[in-house]
Design a protein around this motif. Structure first.
Motif, mmCIF file in Angstrom:
data_model
loop_
_atom_site.group_PDB
_atom_site.id
_atom_site.type_symbol
_atom_site.label_atom_id
_atom_site.label_comp_id
_atom_site.label_asym_id
_atom_site.label_seq_id
_atom_site.Cartn_x
_atom_site.Cartn_y
_atom_site.Cartn_z
ATOM 1 N N ARG A 1 -9.127 -7.870 -4.067
ATOM 2 C CA ARG A 1 -7.446 -7.475 -4.974
ATOM 3 C C ARG A 1 -7.539 -7.677 -6.043
ATOM 4 O O ARG A 1 -7.983 -8.997 -6.375
ATOM 5 C CB ARG A 1 -6.466 -8.151 -4.136
ATOM 6 C CG ARG A 1 -6.101 -8.445 -2.372
ATOM 7 C CD ARG A 1 -4.612 -8.456 -2.274
ATOM 8 N NE ARG A 1 -4.505 -8.490 -1.324
ATOM 9 C CZ ARG A 1 -3.576 -8.525 -0.101
ATOM 10 N NH1 ARG A 1 -2.633 -9.259 -1.310
ATOM 11 N NH2 ARG A 1 -2.574 -8.816 1.073
ATOM 12 N N TRP B 1 0.616 -1.120 -0.171
ATOM 13 C CA TRP B 1 0.001 -0.026 -0.086
ATOM 14 C C TRP B 1 0.521 1.378 0.283
ATOM 15 O O TRP B 1 1.318 1.110 0.267
ATOM 16 C CB TRP B 1 -0.707 0.524 1.158
ATOM 17 C CG TRP B 1 -1.919 -1.331 1.499
ATOM 18 C CD1 TRP B 1 -2.007 -2.046 1.889
ATOM 19 C CD2 TRP B 1 -3.375 -0.738 0.460
ATOM 20 N NE1 TRP B 1 -3.047 -3.012 1.492
ATOM 21 C CE2 TRP B 1 -4.165 -1.763 0.718
ATOM 22 C CE3 TRP B 1 -3.974 0.419 -0.271
ATOM 23 C CZ2 TRP B 1 -5.437 -2.038 0.458
ATOM 24 C CZ3 TRP B 1 -5.092 0.256 -0.304
ATOM 25 C CH2 TRP B 1 -6.136 -1.137 -0.233
ATOM 26 N N LYS C 1 -3.186 -3.270 -4.514
ATOM 27 C CA LYS C 1 -3.908 -4.663 -5.197
ATOM 28 C C LYS C 1 -5.697 -4.140 -4.780
ATOM 29 O O LYS C 1 -6.207 -4.720 -5.983
ATOM 30 C CB LYS C 1 -3.439 -5.613 -5.540
ATOM 31 C CG LYS C 1 -1.998 -5.796 -4.977
ATOM 32 C CD LYS C 1 -1.517 -7.290 -5.093
ATOM 33 C CE LYS C 1 -0.664 -7.937 -5.645
ATOM 34 N NZ LYS C 1 -0.067 -8.750 -5.523
ATOM 35 N N ALA C 2 -6.132 -3.648 -4.051
ATOM 36 C CA ALA C 2 -8.186 -3.155 -3.944
ATOM 37 C C ALA C 2 -7.990 -1.988 -4.836
ATOM 38 O O ALA C 2 -9.128 -1.237 -4.735
ATOM 39 C CB ALA C 2 -8.421 -3.127 -2.672
#
Length: 235
Positions: free
Chosen positions: A191, A110, A131-132
């Motif tokens: 994700r 993050w 990745k989200a």
């Protein structure tokens, strides 16, 4: 021999630093949670006592006592960690920038940019990318933040339309996320982006700039009484 002495000295210094950190954490926690010492000690005594009693019952008090000591220490560490975390969040809650501090400790993968948007009332939006996708986190007045978040999402859509954007308002009201649950909420998001795309999104957002990099800040000490410029985001 000298190398071994240096290694032992470094290990000793590291252990001393860790003990000091634990002591400082305990002092901070005790200021908020006065019963933390009694609770942690009580957990240790109960766990050790139960295992020792079982050991006497089965005829192996020494083995059970050793196991009880290890499990008691582990239980005490877990309970202390949770109460320390709760105390830390209690002190942070309501403080400006508290959400940014939590985002900085979400974990690997993050990237956090604090204060990408702000208004004259000091409501602020932070940005986290992983990745989200992109997560916009607002702290301040919920009614004002909704407009601020919508404006920031619209601004980013022109540059990173291929990445999902989530928005979160930190607070205890309906539809809001408490500060202590912010990290968990981010980690639960699905994700959907591969690592290469996360890097590409970060590069594009970095080129887009943020509030601090776009604001004309004069060199030298900050002038007294400086105010945010007029406009929704201070730009």
């Amino acid at each position: 021999m000298a190398r071994k002495a240096n290694t032992n000295g470094a290990a000793g210094a590291e252990n001393t630093g860790r003990l000091k950190q634990i002591a400082q954490t305990y002092k901070m926690t005790r200021r908020v949670d006065s019963k933390v010492g009694l609770v942690v000690a009580g957990v240790g005594i109960v766990v050790f006592g139960v295992l020792l009693a079982i050991g006497f019952a089965i005829g192996h008090p020494i083995y059970a006592g050793i196991l009880g000591f290890v499990l008691a220490f582990l239980a005490m560490a877990i309970v202390f960690g949770r109460r320390a975390e709760r105390a830390a969040f209690g002190q942070m809650e309501g403080q400006p920038g508290a959400a940014a501090a939590v985002l900085d400790n979400v974990g690997r993968g993050w990237t956090t940019t604090p204060a990408v948007a702000m208004n004259r009332s000091q409501d602020v939006v932070h940005r986290a990318v992983g990745k989200a996708g992109i997560v916009l986190v607002g702290e301040g007045n919920p009614n004002r933040l909704r407009g601020l978040l919508a404006a920031e999402k619209k601004r980013m859509a022109r540059t990173v339309a291929d990445a999902p954007v989530h928005d979160i308002i930190v607070g205890d009201g309906e539809g809001e996320v408490p500060l202590k649950k912010l990290r968990t909420t981010l980690l639960k998001l699905p994700r959907v982006l591969p690592g290469a795309q996360v890097t590409a999104v970060n590069d594009r957002l970095r080129a887009l700039g943020d509030l601090m990099s776009n604001m004309p800040v004069p060199k030298g000490p900050m002038p007294k009484g400086m105010r945010m410029p007029k406009g929704g985001k201070g730009r």
